[in-house]
Write a protein that holds these residues in place. Structure first.
Motif, short mmCIF file in Angstrom:
data_model
loop_
_atom_site.label_atom_id
_atom_site.label_comp_id
_atom_site.label_asym_id
_atom_site.label_seq_id
_atom_site.Cartn_x
_atom_site.Cartn_y
_atom_site.Cartn_z
N SER A 2 12.45 -5.24 33.52
CA SER A 2 11.02 -5.47 33.32
C SER A 2 10.52 -4.59 32.18
O SER A 2 10.88 -3.42 32.07
N ILE A 3 9.67 -5.17 31.33
CA ILE A 3 9.10 -4.46 30.18
C ILE A 3 7.59 -4.54 30.24
O ILE A 3 7.03 -5.62 30.47
N SER A 4 6.93 -3.41 30.06
CA SER A 4 5.48 -3.38 29.95
C SER A 4 5.10 -2.72 28.64
O SER A 4 5.79 -1.80 28.17
N ILE A 5 4.01 -3.19 28.07
CA ILE A 5 3.45 -2.56 26.87
C ILE A 5 2.01 -2.16 27.20
O ILE A 5 1.20 -3.01 27.58
N LEU A 6 1.75 -0.88 27.10
CA LEU A 6 0.40 -0.37 27.38
C LEU A 6 -0.38 -0.38 26.08
O LEU A 6 -0.13 0.41 25.18
N GLY A 7 -1.33 -1.30 25.98
CA GLY A 7 -2.11 -1.43 24.77
C GLY A 7 -1.95 -2.82 24.18
O GLY A 7 -0.87 -3.17 23.71
N ALA A 8 -3.02 -3.61 24.22
CA ALA A 8 -2.98 -4.99 23.72
C ALA A 8 -3.64 -5.11 22.35
O ALA A 8 -4.26 -6.12 22.04
N GLU A 22 12.54 -13.83 22.75
CA GLU A 22 13.96 -13.68 23.06
C GLU A 22 14.21 -13.90 24.55
O GLU A 22 15.30 -13.62 25.05
N GLY A 23 13.19 -14.37 25.27
CA GLY A 23 13.35 -14.65 26.69
C GLY A 23 13.16 -13.45 27.59
O GLY A 23 13.56 -13.47 28.76
N ARG A 24 12.53 -12.39 27.08
CA ARG A 24 12.32 -11.18 27.88
C ARG A 24 10.88 -11.14 28.37
O ARG A 24 9.95 -10.99 27.56
N PRO A 25 10.66 -11.26 29.67
CA PRO A 25 9.28 -11.23 30.20
C PRO A 25 8.62 -9.88 29.89
O PRO A 25 9.25 -8.83 30.01
N VAL A 26 7.36 -9.93 29.50
CA VAL A 26 6.62 -8.73 29.13
C VAL A 26 5.26 -8.74 29.82
O VAL A 26 4.58 -9.77 29.85
N THR A 27 4.88 -7.58 30.36
CA THR A 27 3.53 -7.39 30.87
C THR A 27 2.75 -6.58 29.84
O THR A 27 3.19 -5.51 29.41
N LEU A 28 1.60 -7.10 29.45
CA LEU A 28 0.76 -6.46 28.44
C LEU A 28 -0.49 -5.92 29.11
O LEU A 28 -1.27 -6.69 29.69
N TRP A 29 -0.66 -4.60 29.06
CA TRP A 29 -1.85 -3.98 29.67
C TRP A 29 -2.95 -3.81 28.63
O TRP A 29 -2.71 -3.34 27.51
N ALA A 30 -4.16 -4.18 29.02
CA ALA A 30 -5.34 -3.95 28.19
C ALA A 30 -6.44 -3.37 29.05
O ALA A 30 -6.60 -3.76 30.21
N SER A 68 4.74 0.81 36.05
CA SER A 68 5.87 0.85 36.98
C SER A 68 7.07 0.05 36.48
O SER A 68 8.11 0.02 37.14
N ALA A 69 6.95 -0.59 35.33
CA ALA A 69 8.06 -1.37 34.78
C ALA A 69 9.24 -0.46 34.45
O ALA A 69 9.09 0.74 34.27
N GLU A 70 10.43 -1.06 34.34
CA GLU A 70 11.62 -0.27 34.02
C GLU A 70 11.52 0.33 32.62
O GLU A 70 11.93 1.47 32.38
N THR A 71 11.01 -0.45 31.66
CA THR A 71 10.85 0.03 30.29
C THR A 71 9.39 -0.09 29.92
O THR A 71 8.80 -1.17 30.00
N VAL A 72 8.79 1.04 29.51
CA VAL A 72 7.36 1.07 29.20
C VAL A 72 7.17 1.54 27.76
O VAL A 72 7.67 2.60 27.36
N LEU A 73 6.46 0.74 26.98
CA LEU A 73 6.08 1.11 25.62
C LEU A 73 4.58 1.41 25.62
O LEU A 73 3.81 0.74 26.31
#
Length: 320
Positions: A2-8, A22-30, A68-73
């Motif tokens: 799971s990938i999240s990006i903090l900042g939209a 690339e087929g990787r689901p991403v959660t985008l926080w704003a 809480s995602a595995e990878t957080v940007l």
């Protein structure tokens, strides 16, 4: 994974777009509910109009869920980085956090990795930086960036997780060098923009870029960076792009200063605060940083562009 990006904002949205393709689901926080609704209902971010986000990009205002995602940007302005991290309930101990901010925290004088650790001491900071515009990344145009992480194993894992067919990541363990290259080039970009905006010419801009790079190297090395890092994508590469393109916010801001025009206050200009922080750091270290110093005074209105140029040109002659 799971990938999240903090900042939209534009850059966070662009990263979400290229990863999702690339087929990787991403959660985008704003933090802005309107931005979340635009993404959910129209597949478009207000900060990156014209770019359609893939369906596997989800948007949320729930910061703790995203974190809480595995990878957080983290792609928020440098001056708000600490306040965003303070709102996350988890201590983030032993978690890798990929920081996509470019700047120096004005209040503490810290780079983004140390600023993040000041709030969450147990995290493992990584830095993603280099010559890139959000629009290029979102369009799938070829882009190369630097991924810096002191832990080589974590760096390798992140490099493979975040590289795509159009986004190539080069790895380094020199976090200080990577983050300072990304921060300090914005200061030089403002100076170059002011130079062009005031009609001082391309030759003057070339001089500012070259002497600015030497200034970046002096300060970064004094703070523990490796010189070869500054000569790479995160330093010289980013400097070249940011000082020569109208797509650069810092460069455009400098042009406005040079022309004596107002600049949109809604647009984040990281280099303005970084100039003040860099000038302060150089002074504390007893280093010569004339471009950062005059840029700092220029952005606060203490100098005009002509006075800034006169200040630089009247310095004692010396060897290169």
């Amino acid at each position: 994974m799971s990938i999240s990006i903090l900042g939209a904002g534009a850059f966070g949205t662009a990263l979400a777009t290229t990863l999702a393709r690339e087929g990787r689901p991403v959660t985008l926080w704003a933090r802005d509910p309107y931005a979340v609704s635009r993404i959910r209902d129209h597949r478009e971010s207000p900060r990156l109009p014209g770019v359609q986000l893939p369906e596997i990009v989800s948007a949320t205002t729930d910061l703790n869920a995203a974190a809480s995602a595995e990878t957080v940007l983290v792609s928020v302005p440098t001056q708000t980085l600490r306040s965003v991290l303070e709102r996350i309930d988890s201590p983030l101990d032993d978690r890798a956090l990929v920081l996509c901010c470019k700047g120096i925290d004005l209040e503490t004088g810290l780079g983004v990795s140390d600023a993040a650790r000041k709030v969450k001491p147990g995290l493992v900071p990584a830095v993603l930086t280099g010559p890139s515009f959000a629009a290029d990344i979102a369009k799938g145009l070829p882009t190369a960036l630097t991924l810096a992480c002191a832990d080589e194993n974590i760096g390798q894992t992140l490099q493979h997780q975040l590289s795509t067919s159009s986004l190539r990541l080069y790895r380094t363990t020199d976090v200080t060098g990577a983050e300072l290259g990304g921060a300090l080039k914005n200061v030089i970009a403002i100076a170059c923009g002011a130079c062009i905006g005031a009609g001082l010419g391309d030759s003057a801009r070339a001089a500012l870029m070259t002497r600015g790079f030497a200034e970046m190297m002096r300060l970064a090395e004094q703070l523990g960076a490796r010189p070869e890092t500054l000569s790479g994508l995160s330093g010289l590469g980013d400097l070249t792009l940011t000082c020569t393109s109208d797509l650069s916010r810092n460069y455009r801001y400098g042009i406005s200063l040079g022309r004596g025009e107002a600049f949109d206050p809604e647009i984040t200009v990281e280099g303005a605060a970084t100039a003040r922080a860099a000038a302060r750091l150089a002074d504390d270290k007893g280093l010569s940083a004339p471009i950062a110093t005059v840029t700092s005074r220029l952005t606060t209105g203490a100098l005009t562009v002509r006075e800034a140029m006169d200040d630089l040109l009247s310095r004692p002659l010396k060897e290169e």
